[in-house]
Design a protein around this motif. Structure first.
Motif, PDB file in Angstrom:
ATOM      1  N   ALA B 540     -42.170  -5.102 -67.395  1.00 48.51           N
ATOM      2  CA  ALA B 540     -41.812  -6.529 -67.368  1.00 48.51           C
ATOM      3  C   ALA B 540     -40.830  -6.746 -66.231  1.00 48.51           C
ATOM      4  O   ALA B 540     -39.998  -5.877 -65.940  1.00 48.51           O
ATOM      5  N   VAL B 541     -40.926  -7.888 -65.586  1.00 46.16           N
ATOM      6  CA  VAL B 541     -40.138  -8.091 -64.375  1.00 46.16           C
ATOM      7  C   VAL B 541     -38.635  -7.986 -64.645  1.00 46.16           C
ATOM      8  O   VAL B 541     -37.884  -7.438 -63.849  1.00 46.16           O
ATOM      9  N   GLU B 542     -38.185  -8.464 -65.818  1.00 45.88           N
ATOM     10  CA  GLU B 542     -36.752  -8.381 -66.128  1.00 45.88           C
ATOM     11  C   GLU B 542     -36.333  -6.929 -66.379  1.00 45.88           C
ATOM     12  O   GLU B 542     -35.221  -6.535 -66.078  1.00 45.88           O
ATOM     13  N   HIS B 543     -37.255  -6.136 -66.949  1.00 51.37           N
ATOM     14  CA  HIS B 543     -36.946  -4.718 -67.143  1.00 51.37           C
ATOM     15  C   HIS B 543     -36.905  -3.987 -65.816  1.00 51.37           C
ATOM     16  O   HIS B 543     -36.019  -3.174 -65.556  1.00 51.37           O
ATOM     17  N   LEU B 544     -37.899  -4.310 -64.982  1.00 51.04           N
ATOM     18  CA  LEU B 544     -37.978  -3.684 -63.664  1.00 51.04           C
ATOM     19  C   LEU B 544     -36.672  -3.896 -62.910  1.00 51.04           C
ATOM     20  O   LEU B 544     -36.098  -2.970 -62.338  1.00 51.04           O
ATOM     21  N   LYS B 545     -36.199  -5.134 -62.977  1.00 51.12           N
ATOM     22  CA  LYS B 545     -34.996  -5.504 -62.256  1.00 51.12           C
ATOM     23  C   LYS B 545     -33.800  -4.707 -62.769  1.00 51.12           C
ATOM     24  O   LYS B 545     -33.056  -4.103 -61.997  1.00 51.12           O
TER      25      LYS B 545
END
Lengths: 194, 1000
Positions: B540-545
């Motif tokens: 997920a993009v927020e996790h990736l970040k």
């Protein structure tokens, strides 16, 4: 008793106002002021009494009128502040109490607030550094009044003329903090340029 | 500034002509101690490039050599410490720092030098430093975290150093209003501002850079048949002659907020060695606009390949900016690597500037006519369907490894790789209020979705990348915005522009590279880190970040986020919109805390309220105390007194034996008038006021609706329909608000007018057995202040000192005969001087809040510590005052079982069994034999003082069933300060319990 007469003192501890065409400031500390509020159901009677006594039409919303040497500044619903020069002995509280008996309550505010006059070609730019409202001539003109703040100091602000000249009335204890802000905000227009 | 010598010094990469710099003047600056020359109009970055300085920084994590990637505020690498001494400013982007004569800049995050950095060894240990390394590496043992790991990480990973000295510059805030706010001064923004300003609308045009023009100037385009910069100059003239237009240059709009409000930072003096006299360093603007045209353009994105962070790899658009705006050729042998038609434009500009363009490497198999036309004209070698896999070299680029369409690899020597992966519109300001961007399949970029109310889009941010479309879009948006803000639009012709092509076929990353391939260069996040995050489930993009720290650096990942998202999409076999979207929060670029504080720092953090006796008190060497905004006299030390306690003891003794004077002007004062005033006050006070006669005052308390004490004070009746009440200093504003609320909403039928009169009166307490004698010298003889003429709790309107109007109250908080005398505040300074002079023969002294506090504790009067928002009148011994027969605010809810529980802690006095022991407020009461645990808690000490009148410490406190336990011994247990003191429960009134002294 003569040597015991009390002399008034300034509300400012450190007052060295700018006085240039770009910006000039002065303190008006010889005013007599009184707030008056209509008694319940006596709003119309109050308007008529003020009109009869001074020829002034009290503003119904944020505004200021001047008549007979007295400025009437709207200060809230059915509340106004009357302001004029003390000139030795004039006492607006006593004067208005006599004229408004039974139709308004009158309270002496001569010492509650000090009034600072700010004028000059950069007056708007300086005020914009602390006052969060729009002072463009299309939004605020002579006769306009705002109950607002200048750099966290509560003020009643009105415009006197198109110079432009403004006056800010603040509670007396804030005078020094207001002045400190004003001088700092004005510095770029009044400092000697290299 | 000095006159230019012949030639251009060592500026080996500076063109002899062209650009918007002023070659007639030379500016000198130093970088890492070496002196270089540049020109007005340069940024630090353009001047460094002109001098052939390519290595400018070391990276955050791996300490890799880094250069200049961009030409604007998106720069992730070229961060420097600017200036020195107190003005040293870390992490400044060289690409936005304007050059001035004498500028000093230092590279950061390297030791001992930029060229030889010991910590670049981190690169060898890079398997340790991959995504999530914080979480994985520094887990165990926990004890080492604070002492070893964290300091180590901080030293190794820190960027620049902030100055330890106070910032010598000033900052300020300002507000401006507009009908139309145009954000961005490129071609679209300028066209919008022109169209809006031709109406009568008030227009504010904001641009981040020192000079307007944006990409039109960066690209040396033609507008209306003229060089773009001439069109910009013409427009700038038109706009600056219009009094209703304000142009804010060097100003970044960093956030959008509700109601058409935008935050902007103007770098007023950042381009100067130091601010002009009186001028601030920076100004924080609150811009309020009816309509907003967002023309923030787009940021070019890199393509991810091996060694793409080497100094000498630069965004193609930045290369054009350096050539066209600054007259600098950042490299002599150039490989251009692109997936879009702007690569060819770059090659063409470089050829025109005399550089050797070794090849145009275009990843697309199908090449547009536009590109062919340019390569034919310039003779640049076009290598299509190919990719740069690695930038070669160590501290700067020496070549490019290229994989051709058939898989063959070639190596080309070069010193600059200009790369373009397409454009990301600068949509950040559309997302601050929650607007979700929308993926565009033609531009392969996110465009604004829902925009804030009143906002329209123009130019690249609207997806119109070409100049012609930008000008047309800006023109239309400006007209429409003016029209919608109430200013009738006037048709303004749209200037013509030369044709461009914005075709793009996405290529996010190159496969098969050898070195490290960076996605986020500022936070050292590699393509492999994203692959690792994917493998470990952080998709997920927020996790990736959060897992990789991607996009979390000061550049907000402006050259990184979309690439990262696209790579994650490829890795997971999803589309980009399926993978996620990136939204931004303010600020768009960093804002110094100094600018957010503005004027409000140091003593100006908040306004200070000065009481009427302030000047006099200061002359006396008074020690002041802050109570809310007020600066109140605390105590008045005299020569020879060893400490505050000796001073306060002397002040208390003087009041108890002679007379003391205290400024009590800060107490709230409210004038209440009207035929309904008595009924009104009866409704809000807990005690009966109807029996209060004219000329008398009474102590009163008011409750909150929930039955808890809100405030206490006095009520004086000046006339049948005229009352004057006092409040505590702390609650002055709250009480007036409460009263206004009651008058306007609860009982609008009552005829009552309320107005604050706190500041009208300078009011002094004159307390002590000699107080009347003193006042007789002040009060005009016409007024009888004898005990029969002016008894306890009397109030009168009098005159003093020969006719000054005044009010006299016979009130006491000290327990002694006492008065409060009020005069109009302008006479406050004169009155305190007169009182002290008149009091000399009686041994009068001035006293402050400390002595005031001691005496009220000695008398068992409550104050702030007892009026603490949890106590009822019964709790603090005021139960007897509560009216039984009337209704008043708080009367109903005050009868709730929990509030009338006899077990509630109630006010009593305490004295130490060992009379020499000191008491501490906050100590909890325990039965003598009880274990010190919460279950045995019986209440706490609220106020303590050393009582000069008793000769030992005394305390007030709330003890369970306190008044029933007089004589009992309990423990005052204070584990915080290590005290455990036996105290005796006594009456809270330590002095004159019969109260005879107040009556005289």
């Amino acid at each position: 008793m003569a040597d015991h007469i009390l002399t008034p003192s300034s509300a400012f501890m450190d007052w060295h106002p700018p006085a240039t065409p770009k910006l000039a400031a002065s303190a008006r500390e010889t005013l007599t002021m009184a707030s008056f509020a209509a008694a319940r159901g006596k709003e119309q009677a109050l308007r008529e009494a003020i009109s009869a006594a001074y020829g002034a039409v009290l503003p119904k919303s944020a505004g200021r009128v001047e008549a007979g040497g007295i400025a009437f500044v709207w200060a809230g619903p059915d509340q106004w502040l009357a302001i004029t020069e003390h000139e030795g002995a004039r006492d607006l509280e006593a004067e208005l109490k006599e004229k408004l008996t039974g139709i308004a309550s009158v309270v002496d505010q001569s010492d509650s607030r000090v009034v600072v006059r700010i004028s000059g070609s950069r007056a708007r730019s300086v005020l914009a550094k602390g006052v969060p409202i729009d002072l463009h001539p299309r939004a605020f003109a002579p006769g306009s009044v705002a109950i607002t703040h200048a750099s966290h100091v509560g003020i009643i602000l009105w415009q006197v003329d198109d110079a432009p000249t403004y006056e800010a009335a603040m509670f007396r204890s804030y005078a020094d903090s207001f002045a400190h802000w004003l001088f700092e905000a004005a510095a770029e227009y009044v400092s000697a340029q290299p | 500034m000095t006159a230019a010598p012949i030639g251009y010094g060592r500026q080996s990469n500076r063109l002899a002509s062209g650009g918007l710099i002023d070659r007639s003047k030379t500016l000198h600056f130093t970088f890492d101690g070496k002196t270089y020359a540049g020109h007005p109009g340069d940024t630090l970055a353009s001047a460094l490039l002109a001098n052939g300085v390519v290595l400018t920084a070391r990276s955050f994590k791996y300490h890799r050599p880094r250069g200049i990637l961009a030409a604007g505020s998106e720069e992730p690498n070229a961060l420097v410490e600017l200036r020195d001494g107190a003005r040293r400013e870390p992490n400044t982007k060289a690409t936005v720092a304007e050059l001035f004569d004498g500028l000093t800049a230092t590279s950061q995050n390297r030791w001992p030098s930029l060229a030889f950095d010991l910590l670049s060894i981190n690169s060898l240990f890079s398997p340790v430093f991959v995504a999530g390394f914080y979480y994985k590496t520094f887990m165990w043992p926990a004890a080492l975290w604070e002492k070893l790991y964290e300091p180590l990480i901080r030293r190794a990973a820190g960027l620049g150093r902030a100055s330890d000295d106070a910032d010598p510059d000033t900052y300020e805030k300002a507000t401006a209003f507009a009908d139309v706010l145009v954000i961005g001064g490129g071609p679209a923004g300028l066209a919008a501002a022109q169209a809006a300003a031709r109406t009568s609308a008030r227009v504010i045009l904001v641009d981040e850079n020192a000079a307007l023009g944006g990409r039109a100037v960066d690209d040396a385009s033609e507008i209306a048949g003229n060089p773009a910069h001439e069109w910009v100059k013409m427009l700038e003239g038109e706009l600056s002659r219009n009094p209703e237009v304000r142009i804010l240059r060097r100003t970044t709009v960093f956030g959008s907020y509700d109601g058409g409000t935008y935050g902007a930072l103007e770098r007023v003096s950042d381009h100067l060695p130091h601010p002009a006299p009186g001028a601030p360093r920076q100004r924080l603007w609150r811009l309020v606009a009816k309509k907003v045209v967002l023309a923030t353009g787009a940021t070019e994105r890199p393509i991810v390949f091996g060694g793409n962070d080497r100094p000498g790899v630069m965004l193609a658009g930045a290369v054009r900016t350096y050539v066209n705006r600054y007259g600098v050729v950042p490299g002599q042998r150039v490989v251009v690597f692109t997936n879009n038609d702007y690569g060819a434009t770059t090659a063409s500009d470089l050829v025109r500037a005399g550089a050797d363009v070794v090849a145009l490497v275009d990843s697309r198999p199908e090449i547009s006519d536009h590109v062919y036309r340019i390569t034919n004209e310039t003779g640049v070698r076009l290598i299509s369907n190919a990719a740069v896999t690695d930038a070669l070299g160590k501290r700067h680029v020496t070549g490019a490894d290229i994989r051709l369409g058939d898989g063959e690899r070639i190596e080309l020597a070069c010193d600059l790789i200009a790369v373009s992966g397409g454009w990301n519109p600068n949509i950040q300001l559309t997302t601050h209020l929650g607007g979700k961007p929308v993926w565009n399949d033609r531009l392969h970029a996110f465009l604004p979705g829902a925009v804030p109310a009143g906002m329209s889009l123009a130019g690249a941010v609207a997806g119109d990348l070409t100049l012609a479309k930008s000008l047309a879009g800006g023109n239309a948006a400006g007209s429409a915005a003016a029209d919608e803000s109430g200013h009738k639009a006037i048709a303004v012709p749209v200037p013509t522009a030369i044709a461009e092509s914005d075709a793009v076929t996405p290529l996010w990353r190159v496969i098969g590279y050898k070195g490290k391939a960076f996605v986020d260069q500022q936070n050292d996040v590699t393509e492999k880190d994203i692959a690792l995050a994917e493998r470990e489930g952080f998709r997920a993009v927020e996790h990736l970040k959060r897992y990789t720290t991607l996009g979390m650096a000061t550049d907000q990942g402006r050259t990184a986020n979309v690439n990262a998202l696209a790579i994650m999409a490829e890795l997971t076999g999803r589309t980009i919109p399926e993978t996620g979207i990136t939204v931004a929060r303010p600020p768009y670029s960093p804002v110094a805390l100094g600018a957010l504080a503005g004027h409000h720092r140091g003593k100006s953090f908040k306004p200070t309220r000065l009481p009427p006796s302030y000047r006099w008190a200061k002359e006396q060497g008074c020690v002041f105390v802050e109570t809310g905004l007020w600066l109140r006299p605390s105590y008045f030390p005299r020569p020879g007194e060893r400490d505050w306690l000796e001073t306060v003891t002397r002040e208390v003794n003087t009041v108890r034996n002679a007379v003391g004077i205290c400024d009590v002007s800060t107490l709230g004062k409210v004038d209440v008038q009207g035929a309904g005033a008595a009924a009104f006050l009866d409704n809000i006070y807990m005690n009966g006021l109807k029996t209060l006669t004219v000329g008398k005052c009474r102590y009163g308390g008011m409750l909150r609706e929930d039955g808890i004490l809100m405030d206490d004070g006095t009520v004086a009746r000046l006339g049948e329909n005229h009352f004057f009440i006092t409040t505590t200093t702390a609650n002055a504003v709250k009480v007036v608000q409460h009263m206004e609320y009651c008058a306007q909403w609860l009982w609008p039928e009552l005829d009552v007018q309320i107005v604050s009169a706190t500041e009208q009166w300078a009011q002094y307490a004159v307390a002590g057995p000699k107080s009347r004698a003193l006042l007789q010298k002040i009060v005009d003889p016409a007024f009888d202040i004898s005990d029969s003429g002016f008894p306890y709790l009397g109030v009168g309107e009098i005159t003093v000192c020969g006719g000054i109007k005044a009010r006299l109250f016979r009130l006491s908080f000290s327990g002694e005969r006492a008065y409060e005398i009020g005069v109009p505040a302008r006479y406050g300074d004169a009155l305190i001087r007169r009182l002290m002079e008149a009091g000399e023969e009686f041994g009068a002294c001035s006293y402050g809040t400390e002595a005031l506090g001691v005496m009220r504790i000695e008398k068992g009067h409550i104050s702030g510590p007892e009026l603490n928002g949890t106590t009822t009148p019964q709790d603090v011994g005021l139960g007897g005052m509560v009216a039984k027969k009337k209704d008043f605010i708080g009367s109903v809810l005050g009868k709730r079982p929990g509030l009338v529980d006899p077990d509630r802690p109630s006010l009593v006095g305490f004295r130490p069994v060992d009379r020499s022991a000191r008491l501490r407020s906050g100590a909890h009461f325990l039965a003598r034999d009880a274990r010190p645990e919460a279950a045995n808690d019986e209440g706490y000490m609220t106020s303590v003082a050393y009582s000069p009148s008793s000769g030992h410490w005394v305390g007030l406190g709330l003890l369970r069933r306190g008044p029933e336990r007089l004589g009992e011994i309990v423990r005052a247990y204070d584990p915080v300060r290590g005290a455990d003191t036996l105290v005796e429960v006594v009456s809270p009134v330590f002095v004159d319990p019969e109260g005879g002294r107040v009556r005289g």
